[in-house]
Design an enzyme around this catalytic site. Sequence first.
Site, PDB file in Angstrom:
ATOM      1  N   LYS A 184       2.059  -3.439   7.214  1.00 51.22           N
ATOM      2  CA  LYS A 184       2.351  -3.630   5.791  1.00 51.22           C
ATOM      3  C   LYS A 184       3.810  -3.289   5.490  1.00 51.22           C
ATOM      4  O   LYS A 184       4.467  -3.962   4.678  1.00 51.22           O
ATOM      5  CB  LYS A 184       1.415  -2.770   4.944  1.00 51.22           C
ATOM      6  CG  LYS A 184      -0.051  -3.164   5.036  1.00 51.22           C
ATOM      7  CD  LYS A 184      -0.325  -4.571   4.530  1.00 51.22           C
ATOM      8  CE  LYS A 184      -0.331  -4.641   3.021  1.00 51.22           C
ATOM      9  NZ  LYS A 184      -0.784  -5.984   2.542  1.00 51.22           N
ATOM     10  N   TYR A 225      -2.014  -0.331  10.931  1.00 51.91           N
ATOM     11  CA  TYR A 225      -2.199  -1.039   9.657  1.00 51.91           C
ATOM     12  C   TYR A 225      -1.005  -0.806   8.735  1.00 51.91           C
ATOM     13  O   TYR A 225      -0.382  -1.744   8.230  1.00 51.91           O
ATOM     14  CB  TYR A 225      -3.484  -0.587   8.971  1.00 51.91           C
ATOM     15  CG  TYR A 225      -3.486  -0.848   7.482  1.00 51.91           C
ATOM     16  CD1 TYR A 225      -3.468  -2.139   6.980  1.00 51.91           C
ATOM     17  CD2 TYR A 225      -3.478   0.214   6.564  1.00 51.91           C
ATOM     18  CE1 TYR A 225      -3.443  -2.390   5.607  1.00 51.91           C
ATOM     19  CE2 TYR A 225      -3.457  -0.018   5.200  1.00 51.91           C
ATOM     20  CZ  TYR A 225      -3.436  -1.317   4.722  1.00 51.91           C
ATOM     21  OH  TYR A 225      -3.406  -1.556   3.377  1.00 51.91           O
ATOM     22  N   THR A 242       0.825  -1.204   0.000  1.00 50.02           N
ATOM     23  CA  THR A 242       0.000   0.000   0.000  1.00 50.02           C
ATOM     24  C   THR A 242       0.864   1.260   0.000  1.00 50.02           C
ATOM     25  O   THR A 242       2.004   1.254   0.504  1.00 50.02           O
ATOM     26  CB  THR A 242      -0.909   0.025   1.241  1.00 50.02           C
ATOM     27  OG1 THR A 242      -1.578   1.285   1.343  1.00 50.02           O
ATOM     28  CG2 THR A 242      -0.111  -0.183   2.523  1.00 50.02           C
ATOM     29  N   ASP A 243       0.307   2.347  -0.522  1.00 49.40           N
ATOM     30  CA  ASP A 243       0.997   3.637  -0.463  1.00 49.40           C
ATOM     31  C   ASP A 243       1.110   4.153   0.968  1.00 49.40           C
ATOM     32  O   ASP A 243       1.931   5.037   1.257  1.00 49.40           O
ATOM     33  CB  ASP A 243       0.299   4.669  -1.340  1.00 49.40           C
ATOM     34  CG  ASP A 243      -1.165   4.915  -0.977  1.00 49.40           C
ATOM     35  OD1 ASP A 243      -1.708   4.197  -0.115  1.00 49.40           O
ATOM     36  OD2 ASP A 243      -1.770   5.822  -1.586  1.00 49.40           O
ATOM     37  N   GLU A 244       0.333   3.591   1.880  1.00 48.95           N
ATOM     38  CA  GLU A 244       0.321   4.089   3.254  1.00 48.95           C
ATOM     39  C   GLU A 244       1.620   3.785   4.014  1.00 48.95           C
ATOM     40  O   GLU A 244       1.856   4.346   5.087  1.00 48.95           O
ATOM     41  CB  GLU A 244      -0.887   3.543   4.006  1.00 48.95           C
ATOM     42  CG  GLU A 244      -2.197   4.031   3.412  1.00 48.95           C
ATOM     43  CD  GLU A 244      -3.406   3.707   4.261  1.00 48.95           C
ATOM     44  OE1 GLU A 244      -3.305   3.779   5.499  1.00 48.95           O
ATOM     45  OE2 GLU A 244      -4.464   3.384   3.678  1.00 48.95           O
TER      46      GLU A 244
END
Length: 328
Positions: free
Chosen positions: A150, A146, A122-124
């Site tokens: 990741k 979260y 994810t970009d997060e």
Amino acid sequence: MKLLVTGGLGFIGSNFITKILDEKSDFEVINVDAQLHGADKRNLSGIENNENYEFVNGNITNKRLMEELISKCDAVVNFAAESFVDRSINDANPFLVSNIRGTFTILDIITKQKKRMIQISTDEVFGSLPKGSADEQTKFNPSSPYAATKAAAELLINSFSITHNSDVVITRCTNNYGPRQFPEKLIPKTIILAKQERSIPIYGNGKNLRDWIFVDEHCDAVYEILINGKAGQAYNISANNEISNVQIVHKILEIMGKSNDLIEFVEDRPGHDQRYSLDSSKIKNEFGWSTKINFGEGIRKTIEWYEKNFSYYESISNEILKSTPWKN
């Protein structure tokens, strides 16, 4: 090719499986899903009898099961994840189990069996960016539990690539939207609440920026990376389509012919990132991949899909509303 897709009853996984079986007649898919939060068997109800598709109810942390399933396949595409930021703030433990332990279980097995793995990240992992876009080498700075899990999974994968020469490729994508998305998320929840003429909550001032990509185009990119991606590499996937949360809600209400008076600004969530942005030059330059669906076209398709399937979502809307407003 025979694929093991994990988390295939979820939003992106179900769209990927549907696309593969519709467009690639020489592919077979085994879908393993623990049917936890966010999974919905209805997402793949149309292909249950497809001779090239098999569903297995199971958890990616189950080593014996995963050894058996991976031995039957050429590659694993790991969509399985706990992915709701608000829920990770309330209870991070399931995210550690699924996103770190689950990824490690797959990684360890594909290394020993010498199979390929595509890890959907994810970009997060890059956290909030005040300006510019993150490329594949940008430093991780996750804000939520979260995102941290990741990022941790990516670091595990990187260590296995270096130490064991594991055939693993990482993809990082911006916010997806489209059919089959779980109704806790911003766009489907807005559509459902607008259809019911109910108030639509928006965190803070609603000016948080995300780059939105139509899910079908993300799936195209994942397929391209599955076939041509280089082991040990990561690829960013984005649409260069930054829109604020409040702009998205305004656009949905405009298309649906609803009043902006439905909008209700609510207390912001802890650690809410202001902006995500990815530079996807690498996948564009190496594979010639690019997006073709603009946001206006994609959001209309999405609204049409939810309106067509509204009776189901209406029946569960009260349960949805018990959750925190949404993951933006």
